[in-house]
Design an enzyme around this catalytic site. Structure first.
Site, mmCIF file in Angstrom:
data_model
loop_
_atom_site.group_PDB
_atom_site.id
_atom_site.type_symbol
_atom_site.label_atom_id
_atom_site.label_comp_id
_atom_site.label_asym_id
_atom_site.label_seq_id
_atom_site.Cartn_x
_atom_site.Cartn_y
_atom_site.Cartn_z
ATOM 1 N N LYS A 53 0.842 -1.204 0.000
ATOM 2 C CA LYS A 53 0.000 0.000 0.000
ATOM 3 C C LYS A 53 0.878 1.255 0.000
ATOM 4 O O LYS A 53 0.640 2.190 -0.757
ATOM 5 C CB LYS A 53 -0.923 -0.005 1.231
ATOM 6 N N GLN A 97 -4.373 -1.249 9.788
ATOM 7 C CA GLN A 97 -4.375 -2.597 9.187
ATOM 8 C C GLN A 97 -4.992 -3.613 10.150
ATOM 9 O O GLN A 97 -4.659 -3.631 11.343
ATOM 10 C CB GLN A 97 -2.938 -2.993 8.813
ATOM 11 N N ASP A 120 -10.801 3.222 4.302
ATOM 12 C CA ASP A 120 -11.177 1.805 4.240
ATOM 13 C C ASP A 120 -12.690 1.645 4.115
ATOM 14 O O ASP A 120 -13.170 0.571 3.733
ATOM 15 C CB ASP A 120 -10.754 1.102 5.545
#
Ligand code: GUN
Length: 286
Positions: A53, A97, A120
């Site tokens: 990412k 994460q 997200d």
């Protein structure tokens, strides 16, 4: 039938090139778009995802920051980090994460992220916005699947979509996105009886279970579009999806490979969400 391959790598490359152009516009407006990724602990798969990412951000001209903390980080320490990122004007997107260590309540952490930086799309207000048809940020993996379906002009409207897997990250938002586009949606979970009776009815089959090769050819309707969200590590170290690719590609009309399918799209959509956030903050109209 031999299925057409839906090339996630090629599509993701296109999206990343567009993202790079949008990032330049942000820069011209005064500052780079910025994403902060927080990783707690040393889960090897998470470390790989996070590295990918951050690398993709760099390539697209998005300023990225990786905050890595040991497994021993407390929940209140993590909440304090998020609070400071929420107030940092350079930060357009915050990604924590998952999974988090067991002593940290992931729900509490996600709800602490400012909803307008939640790239997200996991915050309850973003989940609710998606459910009610007014999405702000859409979860990257199912959003990427929609882009893949659109890339082949898949007839979603009026189709029957069957999703195997009901997670907050993939299955549930995927159901909302397909429903919003006029599909009849069946969501299966680990308790579903006679799974194959459901999957065989699918015009669009999305496998997001996390079990290698669990979707066999006899579970797929001839001509179906098959999307494989699974990323499973086999004992020999190779990656495999949830779909038995060689067999199912003889039955399906279109199929995504693993690797090179949904995975690269997830990262591309993260860039897209980060840029949308930056553009909103910088008052850039597109
Ligand atoms: N873990 C697995 N997939 C994801 C994702 O899309 N976002 C975050 N934050 N964690 C994940």
């Amino acid at each position: 039938m031999t299925a057409a391959l839906i090339d996630g790598l090629a599509l993701a490359k296109q999206l990343r090139e567009q993202a790079a152009q949008r990032a330049q516009v942000c820069l011209a407006k005064g500052r780079p778009a910025g994403l902060t990724v927080v990783l707690v602990g040393s889960n090897p798969a998470s470390q790989v995802y996070v590295r990918n990412k951050v690398k993709a951000c760099g390539e697209a001209g998005i300023r990225s920051q990786l905050i890595e903390k040991p497994e021993t980080l407390t929940e209140s320490e993590l909440l304090a980090i998020i609070e400071s990122l929420n107030h940092d004007p350079q930060v357009d997107g915050i990604l924590v994460q998952l999974p988090l260590p067991k002593h940290i309540d992931a729900h509490r952490v996600i709800e602490a992220i400012a909803a307008d930086k939640d790239v997200d799309g996991f915050h309850i207000s973003n989940a609710g916005a998606l459910m009610t048809g007014r999405p702000l940020f859409q979860p990257c993996t199912p959003y990427g699947v929609i882009k893949m379906l659109e890339s082949i002009d898949a007839p979603i409207w009026g189709s029957h979509a069957v999703i195997c897997g009901a997670s907050n990250i993939v299955g549930k938002p995927m159901a909302m996105m397909l429903l919003a586009r006029g599909a009849t949606v069946t969501v299966c979970n680990s308790k579903t009886r006679n799974l194959e009776e459901h999957t065989r009815r699918a015009d669009i089959l999305v496998a997001a279970v996390g079990r290698a090769n669990m979707i066999s050819a006899d579970m797929v309707k001839p001509g179906a579009i098959v999307i494989d969200v699974g990323i499973n590590r086999l004992p020999d170290g190779k990656l495999a999806g949830d779909v038995d690719f060689p067999a199912v590609s003889q039955v399906a009309s279109a199929i995504t490979p693993v690797p090179g399918g949904v995975g690269p799209m997830t990262i591309a959509m993260l860039l897209v969400n980060t840029l949308e956030s930056a553009e909103r903050r910088l008052h850039i109209t597109t």
